[in-house]
Design an enzyme around this catalytic site. Structure first.
Site, PDB file in Angstrom:
ATOM      1  N   THR A  33       0.945  -1.077  -0.276  1.00  0.00           N
ATOM      2  CA  THR A  33       0.022   0.012  -0.192  1.00  0.00           C
ATOM      3  C   THR A  33       0.979   1.347   0.450  1.00  0.00           C
ATOM      4  OG1 THR A  33      -1.933  -1.140   1.296  1.00  0.00           O
ATOM      5  CG2 THR A  33      -1.900   1.330   1.456  1.00  0.00           C
ATOM      6  N   ALA A  92       7.307   2.244   3.377  1.00  0.00           N
ATOM      7  CA  ALA A  92       7.234   2.547   4.847  1.00  0.00           C
ATOM      8  C   ALA A  92       6.829   4.005   5.096  1.00  0.00           C
ATOM      9  CB  ALA A  92       8.934   1.639   5.368  1.00  0.00           C
ATOM     10  N   LYS A 103       5.357   1.998   9.812  1.00  0.00           N
ATOM     11  CA  LYS A 103       4.648   1.129   8.496  1.00  0.00           C
ATOM     12  C   LYS A 103       3.383   1.525   9.015  1.00  0.00           C
ATOM     13  CE  LYS A 103       4.495  -1.926   5.572  1.00  0.00           C
ATOM     14  NZ  LYS A 103       4.470  -0.465   4.651  1.00  0.00           N
ATOM     15  N   GLY A 104       2.114   1.795   8.035  1.00  0.00           N
ATOM     16  CA  GLY A 104       0.626   2.544   8.962  1.00  0.00           C
ATOM     17  C   GLY A 104       0.608   3.821   8.646  1.00  0.00           C
ATOM     18  N   GLY A 105       0.688   4.549   7.910  1.00  0.00           N
ATOM     19  CA  GLY A 105       0.300   5.633   7.912  1.00  0.00           C
ATOM     20  C   GLY A 105      -1.279   5.579   7.182  1.00  0.00           C
ATOM     21  N   GLU A 112      -0.575  -5.647   6.379  1.00  0.00           N
ATOM     22  CA  GLU A 112       0.891  -5.716   5.645  1.00  0.00           C
ATOM     23  C   GLU A 112       1.636  -6.744   6.726  1.00  0.00           C
ATOM     24  OE1 GLU A 112       1.390  -1.092   3.846  1.00  0.00           O
ATOM     25  OE2 GLU A 112       1.304  -1.151   6.283  1.00  0.00           O
ATOM     26  N   LYS A 130      12.693   8.959   4.364  1.00  0.00           N
ATOM     27  CA  LYS A 130      11.922   8.028   4.740  1.00  0.00           C
ATOM     28  C   LYS A 130      13.244   7.448   5.457  1.00  0.00           C
ATOM     29  CE  LYS A 130       8.206   8.673   3.245  1.00  0.00           C
ATOM     30  NZ  LYS A 130       7.531   7.949   2.417  1.00  0.00           N
TER      31      LYS A 130
END
Length: 237
Positions: A33, A92, A103-105, A112, A130
């Site tokens: 994603t 990431a 991760k996880g924005g 994931e 990043k």
């Protein structure tokens, strides 16, 4: 791919293309994603259409990735019917020198993590901003939690030294809801010294489904940069 003169967009396209070029025929591919990963999905679709790539199936990490995969003609399967993933491509929000990630924005970190951890080769695609010396330096740590547990989980995250906030929607009223129907708490830590321990500690809090620390799972990081006004891609193994 879409034509553009924007060097940042071109750089993301090149990183996505570099990752997609590593996908081989007769393989199962984890499709992640994010904006850079989206270009990888697009290029995989182009390779399939041209005949350069044959007999692959994708496993998506989010509804967004599923929509893109179908748009570009990538056949899909699920974890229920496969016993391996050959390569996974994902983005990431932060990458430390040991290739550990936050991760996880996009609030998809639970799916994931499942897909990425099952991959024989996990490729992370990012731009150079990043890269951080220590996780938590610039990005909040997402924690997926069942709705009824939000308040007690936030209290325990505070006891761990974090500053938690419930993630709210941008174009909707109320909180962000994950593909699993849960909520996301974003936690500010002043640098994470031991990501492996923190990952396990947070996941042991009752009501937590998963957090956005990815420790020891990354094989390759492809980093997009703009040097002298031109996009380039370098690899961290």
């Amino acid at each position: 791919m879409t034509m553009t003169n924007d060097p940042v967009v071109i750089m993301k396209q090149e990183v996505g293309k570099a990752a997609a070029s590593r996908v081989k025929s007769d393989s199962i591919v984890g499709l992640g994603t994010g904006s850079t990963t989206a270009y990888a999905i697009e290029y995989i679709g182009e390779r399939l259409k041209s005949g350069d790539l044959k007999n692959i199936v994708g496993v998506t990490t989010s509804f967004q990735a599923e929509v893109l995969a179908r748009k570009y003609g990538i056949p899909l399967t699920t974890l229920d019917v496969i016993d391996r993933i050959d390569v996974a491509i994902d983005g990431a929000d932060e990458v430390d020198p040991n290739k550990n990630l936050i991760k996880g924005g996009g609030a998809a970190h639970t799916q994931e993590k499942i897909v990425d951890s099952l991959a024989e080769v996990f490729i992370v695609v990012v731009d150079s901003n990043k890269l951080v010396d220590k996780l938590g330096s610039t990005f909040l740590l997402p924690v997926e939690v069942i709705p009824k547990a939000v308040t007690p989980v936030m209290r325990q995250l505070e006891q761990l030294g974090g500053k938690p906030e419930l993630r709210m929607g941008v174009r909707k009223a109320g909180p962000v809801v994950t593909d699993q129907g849960n909520l996301v708490i974003d936690v500010k830590f002043e640098g994470i010294d031991d990501p492996a321990t923190l990952e396990k500690t947070i996941n042991n809090i009752p009501g937590v489904l998963e957090n956005g620390l990815f420790v020891g799972v990354t094989d390759i990081v492809l980093v997009g940069e703009i040097i002298d006004g031109k996009p380039s891609v370098r690899e961290i193994c």
